[in-house]
Motif scaffolding. Structure first.
Motif, mmCIF file in Angstrom:
data_model
loop_
_atom_site.group_PDB
_atom_site.id
_atom_site.type_symbol
_atom_site.label_atom_id
_atom_site.label_comp_id
_atom_site.label_asym_id
_atom_site.label_seq_id
_atom_site.Cartn_x
_atom_site.Cartn_y
_atom_site.Cartn_z
ATOM 1 N N UNK A 165 0.825 -1.211 0.000
ATOM 2 C CA UNK A 165 0.000 0.000 0.000
ATOM 3 C C UNK A 165 0.854 1.253 0.000
ATOM 4 N N UNK A 166 0.392 2.264 -0.713
ATOM 5 C CA UNK A 166 1.007 3.596 -0.606
ATOM 6 C C UNK A 166 0.764 4.091 0.817
ATOM 7 N N UNK A 167 1.585 5.024 1.252
ATOM 8 C CA UNK A 167 1.473 5.501 2.636
ATOM 9 C C UNK A 167 0.145 6.193 2.915
ATOM 10 N N UNK A 168 -0.530 6.691 1.864
ATOM 11 C CA UNK A 168 -1.823 7.353 2.099
ATOM 12 C C UNK A 168 -3.014 6.399 1.955
ATOM 13 N N UNK A 169 -2.738 5.110 1.829
ATOM 14 C CA UNK A 169 -3.842 4.137 1.815
ATOM 15 C C UNK A 169 -4.327 3.946 3.253
ATOM 16 N N UNK A 170 -5.638 3.677 3.400
ATOM 17 C CA UNK A 170 -6.231 3.495 4.734
ATOM 18 C C UNK A 170 -5.451 2.406 5.504
ATOM 19 N N UNK A 171 -5.338 2.584 6.822
ATOM 20 C CA UNK A 171 -4.560 1.680 7.668
ATOM 21 C C UNK A 171 -5.225 0.303 7.770
ATOM 22 N N UNK A 172 -4.446 -0.745 7.572
ATOM 23 C CA UNK A 172 -4.984 -2.114 7.633
ATOM 24 C C UNK A 172 -5.541 -2.447 9.017
ATOM 25 N N UNK A 173 -5.056 -1.776 10.063
ATOM 26 C CA UNK A 173 -5.540 -2.070 11.425
ATOM 27 C C UNK A 173 -6.774 -1.266 11.810
ATOM 28 N N UNK A 174 -7.259 -0.428 10.900
ATOM 29 C CA UNK A 174 -8.560 0.221 11.078
ATOM 30 C C UNK A 174 -9.589 -0.894 11.324
#
Lengths: 241, 241
Positions: free
Chosen positions: B127-136
């Motif tokens: 993921x690019x750094x601005x992709x939503x966090x996987x731990x959301x």
């Protein structure tokens, strides 16, 4: 003018009972509302905070304020306009490919499947009577306007499937691999409920069962969401046609 | 025991800032929690209204009441248990196929794409750094447990894509038809943001552009949702391999 009485009616339209009582449903956002222009849907009135974008609807447009929009919108973040449309009764067309839904409950799934049908030019989605209502505001919004182009009908599935001359192809864990299956020219693709799959009485009308093979090593992977499965299968139909 | 202090901490874990501060994230529902058992994730404690189903977690389980569960759950309809897990740092593996996400914002889309990767045995999502966090929490729940099996990393995409020996294949309205494209043995599949697609700086690293052909007559059909596009493309890769 947006009277309190009118606000109450519009707010009730998230329930099927009231949509049927008033014969109305809502469409939100200029982007989707524009697609109503050349569609078979009859627009009664449009409450809008940004009428310039949709001025071709003429005197159907009623300018409102942001706070009024908030009162009638079903969206968490209201867009610009809310169109009030008449329900359209629909009869089943003779289509070469039908997507047939057996008890789909999630509005997002139904909306996404209608959008997918539109993308691939599948003209008709046929739903069991217990499938979520196409005029549910969440379904309408999830179609991104595709509900104006795809014919969606509700019927008793077993009657439809036994009466049809098309081949009935359903998804099943034990079916032929999708990638090895040859689709005929005319068929019904049957997809089941999110949790329970295709109902036993519908299963008995299937002539073919297909499955999306799982390539992952981990057999514990949950089965794919029904709208993802629909996307994969539909794309395969057109990859091979 | 579930102290007020602990409740406050758990409730804060819907924000990335607090997940990083406490090095913790939540997983809800016994069905998904079971998959943590043989996974690389470390479970700290499990608050449960139905501990019998997950008794193999032993003294990590803390029985709670339905009203306590309601306080710590992020779900509209809380399930049975909430597991508190440690974040896992992940480094990029050498995988033959990577799904690469450029600015995906919707948690449901990221979760669904991870679930899809798991189904088809794709080991890694970058993921690019601005992709939503996987731990959301919404991402975690949408993966249906697949986050325990797929390696998800965040990195500066342009560095990764120019440094990789794999072929970079991205989706674009002007690309080769997916159905006429031959996938190489080793490649990165790049998918862009829901509204804006692939960023210009990422586009410049692409060696191939592919598109999902639209068969519908109506050219106004909205482009497919990114997770639907991912499903269709991924299935094609395996249909041909």
């Amino acid at each position: 003018m947006l009277t309190n009485h009118k606000i109450k009616i519009l707010q009730s339209l998230d329930k099927k009972k009231f949509r049927q009582k008033y014969n109305l449903f809502l469409v939100e956002g200029n982007k989707i509302i524009k697609e109503l222009k050349n569609s078979p849907f009859q627009v009664e009135e449009i409450y809008s905070t940004n009428p310039a974008e949709i001025d071709f609807f003429g005197d159907k447009i009623i300018p409102i304020s942001d706070s009024e929009l908030k009162k009638i919108s079903f969206l968490k973040t209201p867009k610009d306009s809310v169109a009030v449309c008449r329900l359209k009764s629909s009869s089943i067309l003779d289509a070469s490919i039908n997507i047939v839904l057996d008890g789909i409950q999630d509005p997002g799934n139904l909306g996404t499947i209608i959008r997918l049908a539109d993308w691939f030019g599948i003209e008709q989605v046929i739903c069991s009577k217990d499938t979520v209502d196409v005029y549910n505001p969440k379904v309408i919004q999830a179609t991104m306007g595709s509900f104006t182009r795809v014919n969606v009908s509700y019927t008793a599935l077993s009657d439809f499937l036994t009466g049809t001359e098309g081949v009935n192809i359903g998804t099943d864990m034990e079916g032929t691999s999708l990638f090895e299956f040859d689709f005929p020219k005319k068929f019904n693709l049957i997809l089941g409920n999110e949790g329970n799959g295709i109902k036993p009485e519908t299963l008995s009308s299937l002539s073919h069962k297909i499955t999306i093979p799982r390539f992952g090593k981990n057999q514990s992977a949950e089965s794919l969401n029904v709208s993802m499965a629909a996307a994969i299968i539909t794309a395969q139909i057109f990859a091979k046609h």
